[in-house]
Design an enzyme around this catalytic site. Sequence first.
Site, short mmCIF file in Angstrom:
data_model
loop_
_atom_site.label_atom_id
_atom_site.label_comp_id
_atom_site.label_asym_id
_atom_site.label_seq_id
_atom_site.Cartn_x
_atom_site.Cartn_y
_atom_site.Cartn_z
CG ASN A 32 41.17 41.06 48.41
OD1 ASN A 32 41.17 41.90 49.29
ND2 ASN A 32 42.16 40.21 48.24
CD GLU A 67 42.26 35.80 49.05
OE1 GLU A 67 42.71 34.97 49.85
OE2 GLU A 67 42.98 36.52 48.33
CB CYS A 114 38.81 41.59 42.23
SG CYS A 114 39.89 40.44 41.40
CD GLU A 144 40.18 45.88 41.60
OE1 GLU A 144 39.89 44.91 42.34
OE2 GLU A 144 41.29 46.01 41.05
CB CYS A 187 42.59 41.31 37.45
SG CYS A 187 40.82 41.10 37.67
CB CYS A 232 38.61 44.38 37.93
SG CYS A 232 38.32 43.26 39.32
N1 THU Z 1 42.74 41.07 43.59
C1 THU Z 1 41.90 42.14 43.64
O1 THU Z 1 41.12 42.29 44.60
N2 THU Z 1 41.93 43.01 42.61
C2 THU Z 1 42.75 42.92 41.53
O2 THU Z 1 42.64 43.72 40.61
C3 THU Z 1 43.77 41.87 41.47
C4 THU Z 1 43.67 40.81 42.51
C5 THU Z 1 42.70 40.11 44.69
C6 THU Z 1 42.09 38.79 44.33
C7 THU Z 1 42.73 37.86 45.34
O3 THU Z 1 41.96 37.92 46.53
C8 THU Z 1 44.08 38.50 45.61
O4 THU Z 1 43.99 39.84 45.16
C9 THU Z 1 45.25 37.82 44.92
O5 THU Z 1 45.03 37.68 43.56
#
Ligand code: THU
Length: 161
Positions: A62, A64, A73, A75, A112, A115
């Site tokens: 991920n 940010e 994310c 994925e 999520c 994804c």
């Molecule tokens: N996140 C992911 O990388 N994948 C997911 O399926 C759920 C959330 C990340 C996004 C963000 O950087 C952090 O987790 C908190 O939501």
Amino acid sequence: MEKKSIHVSYTEFNSIEELKIDEKNLLNKAHQAVGSSYAPYSKFHVGAAVLLEDDTIVLGSNQENAAYPSWLCAERVALFAASAQYPNVAVVAIAITVHSEKSKINEPLPPCGACRQVMTEYEYKGNHNMKIILQGESGNIQIIDRADYLLPLIFNPKYLK
Ligand code: THU
């Protein structure tokens, strides 16, 4: 009127040692991918490893941003990178893990909704089911045989024809 239901099945394992060698390898790669996560805001570091049909593995984590909606994310970072670099090779599996700085997550991390939508798109594109392997920092592992099992009644490209 007819009431209908959709059944979702998955397999749960107590230890990584129960997995097949390629599944175990992919999951270990996802744990490795956590190391490149950029998550200074959530402190929630997600790693993903995508296995292609020709055995190539593409990692993602991920990423940010101070402008929060610009995050992506793990994925989708991994799947978009795989599709951009190897556009003609089907994705056959994805492993996803998480290491949180706030608490130890010992249960599988469900991807999520966005994804899941992207995963099913690549199942359609590659004409191949995508196995999903989920684990937290440690603990049980869940394997779902197809991405579209996680998003029943999905909007998919067939409606755009
Ligand atoms: N996140 C992911 O990388 N994948 C997911 O399926 C759920 C959330 C990340 C996004 C963000 O950087 C952090 O987790 C908190 O939501």
